[in-house]
Write an enzyme that holds these catalytic residues in place. Structure first.
Site, short mmCIF file in Angstrom:
data_model
loop_
_atom_site.label_atom_id
_atom_site.label_comp_id
_atom_site.label_asym_id
_atom_site.label_seq_id
_atom_site.Cartn_x
_atom_site.Cartn_y
_atom_site.Cartn_z
N GLY A 86 0.83 -1.20 0.00
CA GLY A 86 0.00 0.00 0.00
C GLY A 86 0.87 1.25 0.00
N GLY A 87 0.55 2.16 0.91
CA GLY A 87 1.24 3.45 0.98
C GLY A 87 2.73 3.32 1.19
N GLY A 135 22.47 3.80 -33.98
CA GLY A 135 22.08 4.79 -32.96
C GLY A 135 22.73 4.50 -31.63
N ALA A 136 23.01 3.21 -31.38
CA ALA A 136 23.62 2.85 -30.11
C ALA A 136 25.02 3.46 -29.97
CB ALA A 136 23.65 1.34 -29.96
C1 HXC Z 1 -2.91 -1.26 11.93
C2 HXC Z 1 -1.86 -3.26 11.58
C3 HXC Z 1 -1.76 -3.01 10.20
C4 HXC Z 1 -2.30 -1.78 9.73
C5 HXC Z 1 -0.86 -4.90 10.57
N1 HXC Z 1 -1.29 -4.45 11.76
N2 HXC Z 1 -1.15 -4.03 9.60
N3 HXC Z 1 -2.42 -2.39 12.42
N4 HXC Z 1 -2.87 -0.94 10.63
N5 HXC Z 1 -2.23 -1.46 8.44
C6 HXC Z 1 -1.15 -5.11 13.06
C7 HXC Z 1 -2.03 -6.33 13.22
O1 HXC Z 1 -3.29 -5.94 13.71
C8 HXC Z 1 -1.25 -7.14 14.25
O2 HXC Z 1 -1.47 -6.61 15.53
C9 HXC Z 1 0.18 -6.86 13.88
O3 HXC Z 1 0.17 -5.64 13.15
C10 HXC Z 1 0.83 -7.92 13.05
O4 HXC Z 1 -0.02 -8.18 11.94
P1 HXC Z 1 -0.39 -9.66 11.47
O5 HXC Z 1 -1.46 -9.54 10.48
O6 HXC Z 1 -0.59 -10.52 12.64
O7 HXC Z 1 0.98 -10.10 10.77
P2 HXC Z 1 1.21 -11.01 9.50
O8 HXC Z 1 0.35 -12.24 9.59
O9 HXC Z 1 2.68 -11.19 9.41
O10 HXC Z 1 0.70 -10.20 8.26
C11 HXC Z 1 1.35 -8.99 7.86
C12 HXC Z 1 0.50 -8.21 6.82
C13 HXC Z 1 -0.94 -8.01 7.41
C14 HXC Z 1 0.42 -9.03 5.55
C15 HXC Z 1 1.19 -6.91 6.56
O11 HXC Z 1 -0.81 -7.49 8.71
C16 HXC Z 1 -1.78 -7.09 6.59
O12 HXC Z 1 -2.29 -7.50 5.56
N6 HXC Z 1 -1.95 -5.87 7.09
C17 HXC Z 1 -2.81 -4.91 6.44
C18 HXC Z 1 -2.19 -4.38 5.19
C19 HXC Z 1 -3.00 -3.27 4.59
O13 HXC Z 1 -4.03 -3.55 3.92
N7 HXC Z 1 -2.62 -2.02 4.88
C20 HXC Z 1 -3.32 -0.86 4.44
C21 HXC Z 1 -2.84 -0.60 3.04
S1 HXC Z 1 -3.66 0.74 2.34
P3 HXC Z 1 -1.33 -7.46 16.86
O14 HXC Z 1 -1.75 -6.54 17.90
O15 HXC Z 1 -2.21 -8.65 16.65
O16 HXC Z 1 0.11 -7.84 16.96
C22 HXC Z 1 -2.56 1.93 2.39
C23 HXC Z 1 -3.11 3.17 1.76
C24 HXC Z 1 -2.14 4.29 1.83
O17 HXC Z 1 -1.51 1.80 2.89
C25 HXC Z 1 -2.04 4.94 0.50
C26 HXC Z 1 -1.21 6.18 0.59
C27 HXC Z 1 -0.75 6.56 -0.78
#
Ligand code: HXC
Length: 510
Positions: free
Chosen positions: A169-170, A404-405
């Site tokens: 994502g971001g 050209g290269a």
């Molecule tokens: C808040 C988050 C988080 C997030 C993970 N966590 N991503 N908390 N915001 N984006 C937290 C989880 O709740 C968890 O908390 C801990 O981090 C570890 O995550 P897990 O899922 O248990 O780890 P894992 O199984 O290794 O998976 C990792 C991951 C997954 C694949 C990154 O966490 C995931 O898919 N996260 C969301 C990704 C996402 O969609 N992000 C937003 C993208 S949109 P605890 O407390 O249980 O330890 C974006 C838009 C911005 O970024 C655009 C700007 C241009």
């Protein structure tokens, strides 16, 4: 007073523990180091000074007011690499998955601004789950604040990103705007949208690794400049890379003592180019034999292997090498090779690093795939990059410089400062056979005649002397003297002054 000091120590200890022992253990179980362990490897021992250790998020939604961890998922500060200043941030996956809140973003922005002000590189270590979902638009705004600083810092200080875990994502766009991205194999992945979203939108099923693993980005997409086997290797290689780079565009590239003689002549180079012009040879051998102590930091080693790019030193001073690689696709210029080398040439030019170009190129790659893919615009990137570069440019044509290269590869016409050719050089519009088939089409039915014409064409153009007669080549040099001749030329170019006309910025064909 004692109480306050104790409290300080307690607070520091709490911050250092990040998301707690359980999450640290989980991190290790995945084969990844923690944010702080990474910093310890990257920086000189004891040099790290941390900022904003006590910063917490300000989110009060979804129960977040009760969940605060000092540092808020990123460790920031400065330190030294072999005694030279760098700023860095290291995402802490144990804290809210390293996700980005507004406070987290502000910590990074502070580091970026200090780096630009004080003239030192920024290194970002990524291991994070994107925007802090609970924060909404504050997190999005935080990303944009970082992106803006990336753009402002571009060309002012080197920016290096290392992807050491998830980066989605971001999180992907800040690295994308830095000079170099590296990944760790098997434990990191990088994509705009993950496998679940891909499945929903396109119905494609793909794993994290196949969508955005190091193998994909280092070899296929070209998004990253290199991949390493583990955290330790990645971080020690970044130390090596930083040693080659100036700290900012305000200083000259670093010079470090060299124990390699400038007079070193390499007799083996006299036989590097095979007798048969269609036989390949390894251009990397030439780079290694010219560079001090054979030390070459290759950029993009697994992508567009038909061109080689990377840093080395001559007489202790950093140079950028760009070289066609006859071992792969005969060293032809295609879309990927043009983009790869153009970006490298522009980096060198931003930071005052002289460019040494070794040429053995049969031309641009023909075909519908290339033309449909926009070879015209992509090839023009490399042409543009060489033409606008004002750093010292030294070129050596080892064999083919066709069409050209020839123009593109740092020719005299694009302000090459010193252009050499080996006696084996062939500078022509195209290879002899192709040329004869076109200009003597009427004689196509007479093989003997065609052979005679081909020989005639070769005699005329398959040598460096026509170009040398015109002054497009400054000298024809013996291969074994290449290092010496380049080193001597570089000395003459130390005080080179050349400026392009004033403009707001150029409009490189993107
Ligand atoms: C808040 C988050 C988080 C997030 C993970 N966590 N991503 N908390 N915001 N984006 C937290 C989880 O709740 C968890 O908390 C801990 O981090 C570890 O995550 P897990 O899922 O248990 O780890 P894992 O199984 O290794 O998976 C990792 C991951 C997954 C694949 C990154 O966490 C995931 O898919 N996260 C969301 C990704 C996402 O969609 N992000 C937003 C993208 S949109 P605890 O407390 O249980 O330890 C974006 C838009 C911005 O970024 C655009 C700007 C241009």
């Amino acid at each position: 007073m004692q109480d306050i000091i104790e409290e300080l120590e307690n607070r520091r200890e709490r911050a250092r523990m990040g998301g707690g022992q359980k999450r640290i253990d989980a991190q290790h179980a995945k084969g990844r180091l923690t944010a702080r362990e990474r910093i310890e490897i990257l920086l000189d021992e004891g040099s790290f000074e941390e900022y904003d250790m006590f910063v917490e998020h300000r989110c009060a939604d979804f129960g977040m007011q009760d969940k605060k961890i000092p540092g808020d998922g990123v460790v920031t500060g400065w330190g030294t690499i072999n005694g030279r200043l760098v700023y860095l941030f290291s995402k802490d996956f144990t804290v809210f998955g390293g996700s980005l809140s507004q406070a987290h973003a502000q910590k990074i922005v502070k580091i970026q601004r200090m780096a630009v002000k004080n003239g030192a590189p920024v290194i970002g270590l990524f291991d994070a789950g994107g925007a802090r979902i609970q924060e909404g638009v504050d997190a999005l705004g935080g990303y944009a604040d970082i992106f803006l600083e990336n753009v402002m810092a571009s060309g002012v200080v080197p920016q290096i990103s290392v992807i050491m875990g998830p980066c989605a994502g971001g999180d992907v766009y800040s690295p994308a705007m830095t000079d170099f991205i590296f990944m760790v194999r098997d434990t990191s992945y990088m994509y705009v949208t993950g496998p679940d979203v891909v499945k929903t939108v396109t119905n494609e099923e793909v794993s994290h690794e196949d969508l955005g693993g190091a193998r994909v980005h280092a070899a296929k997409s070209g998004v990253v400049e290199g991949a390493f086997d583990n955290d330790f290797e990645a971080l020690t290689q970044i130390r090596r890379l930083v040693d080659f780079l100036p700290l900012s565009n305000r200083e000259k590239p670093p010079v470090r003592p060299s124990f390699d003689s400038l007079d070193r002549s390499e007799l083996s180079l006299d036989t590097l180019v095979p007798e048969d012009p269609n036989k390949p040879y390894d251009m990397k051998e030439l780079i290694l034999k010219v560079a001090d102590e054979e030390d070459f930091f290759e950029i993009h080693p697994d992508y567009a292997k038909n061109i080689l790019c990377g840093f080395g030193r001559i007489d202790g001073e950093t140079v950028g090498f760009v070289a066609n690689q006859p071992m792969v696709l005969a060293g032809v210029l295609d879309i990927d090779a043009s983009r790869k080398a153009a970006r490298f040439v522009r980096f060198c030019d931003c930071f005052g690093i002289p460019i040494i170009t070794f040429v053995d190129v049969p031309g641009f790659l023909p075909g519908t795939r290339q033309e449909y893919g926009g070879l015209i615009k992509h090839g023009a990137k490399l042409l543009f990059a060489y033409a606008e570069a004002t750093v010292p440019k030294i070129t050596v044509i080892t064999r083919k410089a066709y069409g050209g290269a020839y123009d593109v590869m740092s020719s005299k016409h694009l302000r090459g400062d010193v252009n050499y050719a080996w006696p084996t050089a062939e500078i022509a519009v195209m290879g002899a056979k192709g040329a004869v088939e076109i200009i003597f089409r009427a004689e196509a039915d007479d093989p003997a005649k065609i052979e005679e014409r081909t020989e005639e064409y070769k005699q005329r153009f398959a040598n460096p002397f026509v170009a040398a007669q015109r002054g497009y080549i400054d000298d024809v040099i013996r291969p074994h003297n290449t290092r010496k001749r380049i080193a001597r030329s570089l000395k003459t170019l130390r005080n080179k002054q050349l400026e392009n006309p004033w403009k707001k910025h150029d409009n490189i064909p993107l």
